[in-house]
Design a protein around this motif. Structure first.
Motif, PDB file in Angstrom:
ATOM      1  N   MET A   1       0.997  -1.543   0.114  1.00  0.00           N
ATOM      2  CA  MET A   1      -0.109   0.059  -0.090  1.00  0.00           C
ATOM      3  C   MET A   1       0.960   1.319  -0.079  1.00  0.00           C
ATOM      4  O   MET A   1       2.269   1.465   0.611  1.00  0.00           O
ATOM      5  N   THR A   2       0.806   2.066  -0.651  1.00  0.00           N
ATOM      6  CA  THR A   2       1.265   3.207  -1.170  1.00  0.00           C
ATOM      7  C   THR A   2       0.326   4.873  -1.076  1.00  0.00           C
ATOM      8  O   THR A   2       1.105   5.516  -0.224  1.00  0.00           O
ATOM      9  N   SER A   6      -5.657   5.940  -0.781  1.00  0.00           N
ATOM     10  CA  SER A   6      -5.879   4.276  -0.955  1.00  0.00           C
ATOM     11  C   SER A   6      -6.106   4.141   0.692  1.00  0.00           C
ATOM     12  O   SER A   6      -7.096   2.843   1.180  1.00  0.00           O
ATOM     13  N   ALA A   7      -5.125   4.145   1.756  1.00  0.00           N
ATOM     14  CA  ALA A   7      -4.619   4.710   3.054  1.00  0.00           C
ATOM     15  C   ALA A   7      -6.612   4.009   3.616  1.00  0.00           C
ATOM     16  O   ALA A   7      -7.054   3.501   4.116  1.00  0.00           O
ATOM     17  N   THR A  10      -9.224   1.847   2.569  1.00  0.00           N
ATOM     18  CA  THR A  10      -8.551   0.779   3.403  1.00  0.00           C
ATOM     19  C   THR A  10      -9.375   0.761   4.933  1.00  0.00           C
ATOM     20  O   THR A  10     -10.079  -0.667   4.669  1.00  0.00           O
ATOM     21  N   GLY A 304      -1.870  -9.556   1.689  1.00  0.00           N
ATOM     22  CA  GLY A 304      -0.623  -8.364   2.068  1.00  0.00           C
ATOM     23  C   GLY A 304       0.625  -9.410   1.366  1.00  0.00           C
ATOM     24  O   GLY A 304       1.980  -7.831   1.946  1.00  0.00           O
ATOM     25  N   LYS A 321       3.359  -7.874  -0.101  1.00  0.00           N
ATOM     26  CA  LYS A 321       2.158  -7.041  -1.476  1.00  0.00           C
ATOM     27  C   LYS A 321       0.928  -6.049  -0.928  1.00  0.00           C
ATOM     28  O   LYS A 321       0.600  -6.137  -0.382  1.00  0.00           O
ATOM     29  N   GLY A 322       0.598  -4.796  -1.834  1.00  0.00           N
ATOM     30  CA  GLY A 322      -0.229  -3.922  -1.335  1.00  0.00           C
ATOM     31  C   GLY A 322      -1.549  -4.917  -1.158  1.00  0.00           C
ATOM     32  O   GLY A 322      -1.750  -5.947  -2.679  1.00  0.00           O
ATOM     33  N   ASP A 324      -4.240  -2.969  -2.456  1.00  0.00           N
ATOM     34  CA  ASP A 324      -6.027  -2.866  -3.381  1.00  0.00           C
ATOM     35  C   ASP A 324      -6.685  -3.284  -4.466  1.00  0.00           C
ATOM     36  O   ASP A 324      -7.376  -3.009  -4.587  1.00  0.00           O
ATOM     37  N   GLU A 357      -3.909   3.021   9.338  1.00  0.00           N
ATOM     38  CA  GLU A 357      -3.245   4.200   7.656  1.00  0.00           C
ATOM     39  C   GLU A 357      -1.888   3.447   8.452  1.00  0.00           C
ATOM     40  O   GLU A 357      -1.161   4.084   7.669  1.00  0.00           O
ATOM     41  N   PHE A 359       1.003   1.477   7.093  1.00  0.00           N
ATOM     42  CA  PHE A 359       1.728   0.516   6.320  1.00  0.00           C
ATOM     43  C   PHE A 359       2.639   0.107   6.330  1.00  0.00           C
ATOM     44  O   PHE A 359       2.807  -0.514   5.771  1.00  0.00           O
TER      45      PHE A 359
END
Length: 374
Positions: A1-2, A6-7, A10, A304, A321-322, A324, A357, A359
């Motif tokens: 997750m970047t 999008s956080a 989540t 994840g 792994k993200g 999204d 959040e 991450f």
């Protein structure tokens, strides 16, 4: 997750409550069942209580326990894997359920019979034979166990029902039946291990009969609103390419009798959740399950992490792994809940970090680190 945008999505998507029959799960995060062998004599102790309570306190909405043996002597293969029968064993599990509830979570035991995976002489009951639909191991080997008689079938079905009734009695929120990965229920579903010529073998629908009767017996043993979940998979141990269904039509023929028997939700086990199940559609196995049955579905498989969990048993790690794509699917209501295995096994705070959040605090999966974690 970047991305921070999008956080926030989540937290919004994963924090929503969801209903499974009479149970409200406070969010969409499920702890997947993971065998640990930390229960000598089949009794979960205070360390097991702490293990589950820590993850509930950190925000896991639903915990599905490690597999627990039902009360049939051929059910297992270890005296360190917990059992879901016996006074001392159930007292230990009652303490687990109480601690998880005190931490704000919900919990179901996974009820398990390994069938022909068992080898001669293994504990906890060394004299018990391996039994299965046709006495065949996953690789087709004969002579290492025997086909189940009508009496055997009745005894095992009763053992599942008795364990489910015990789960409700001591305060659990539902039960999950282990019908995946080549264990007993799955051995009946799969043509590779079910060669019976009676009513429990034959075509795909006939092969669902044992599972359906087990579900119906469990359903009858508990109250109407008590959730009954079934975990199933296409793949088997050491037979990763095995398939119960080659098409959506075959999958529907498999799942509908089980839903009608009383399954409230399906836990569709895959090794990588992002893989489409059938050509011509992006739906994964959980997505197809929900579409075909209308029941809530739990997805699972390397959430994840970018690596097959099977390799974890060989001591291999996995990079992050993200998620999204997972969130896209959840937002589209392809499935309802997300089960997390290795990431939660390594990091009890995984759910809190994701929901909060944080991450940058997540770490890659490292089997070596597990020795110092609980």
């Amino acid at each position: 997750m970047t991305a921070t945008a999008s956080a926030s999505r989540t937290a919004r998507l994963l924090s929503r409550p969801v209903r499974i029959n009479g149970l409200t799960v406070p969010n969409r995060i499920v702890m997947a069942p993971m065998t640990r062998q930390f229960s000598p004599g089949g009794v979960p102790g205070e360390d097991v209580v702490s293990y589950y309570a820590r993850r509930a306190a950190a925000g896991v909405g639903l915990i599905v326990t490690e597999g627990t043996y039902v009360g049939h002597e051929s059910a297992g293969q270890s005296d360190r894997i917990p059992r879901f029968h016996g006074t001392e064993q159930l007292a230990g599990w009652a303490a687990v359920a109480d601690a998880v509830h005190a931490a704000g979570g919900t919990i179901m035991p996974q009820l398990w019979h390994i069938g022909m995976v068992r080898s001669a002489g293994q504990p906890p009951y060394a004299d018990a034979p391996a039994v299965g639909p046709s006495g065949l191991r996953l690789d087709g080997t004969e002579g290492l166990g025997r086909a189940m008689t009508r009496s055997d079938l009745d005894d095992v079905i009763a053992a599942f029902a008795e364990a489910a009734a015990a789960a409700e009695r001591i305060g659990f929120d539902g039960v999950e039946l282990h019908g995946a990965h080549g264990y007993l229920i799955d051995q009946f579903l799969w043509a590779g291990t079910n060669r019976r010529t009676d009513a429990y073998g034959g075509d795909l629908v006939a092969r669902t009969r044992f599972a359906a009767e087990t579900v119906a017996a469990v359903r009858a043993a508990v109250s109407p609103e008590f959730p009954v979940v079934l975990r199933y998979s296409q793949w088997k141990q050491e037979v990763y390419g095995a398939r119960l269904a080659e098409s959506p039509q075959e999958l529907e023929a498999l799942l509908v009798p089980l839903a009608e028997a009383g399954v409230d939700a399906f836990h569709a086990s895959t090794r990588r959740y992002w893989r489409p199940e059938f050509d011509g559609s992006d739906l994964n196995l959980a997505g197809w399950t929900k579409k075909l049955t209308g029941r809530p579905a739990i997805t699972v498989g390397s959430v994840g992490l970018d690596g097959d969990f099977v390799k974890a048993f060989q001591g291999e790690g996995a990079p992050l792994k993200g998620i999204d794509d997972l969130l896209d699917r959840l937002e589209a209501e392809e499935f309802d809940l997300v089960a997390v295995g290795r990431a939660l096994l390594q990091d009890p705070q995984w759910a809190a970090k994701v929901l909060g959040e944080r991450f940058d605090e997540l770490s890659a999966y490292d089997p070596a680190a597990l020795r110092s974690l609980s």
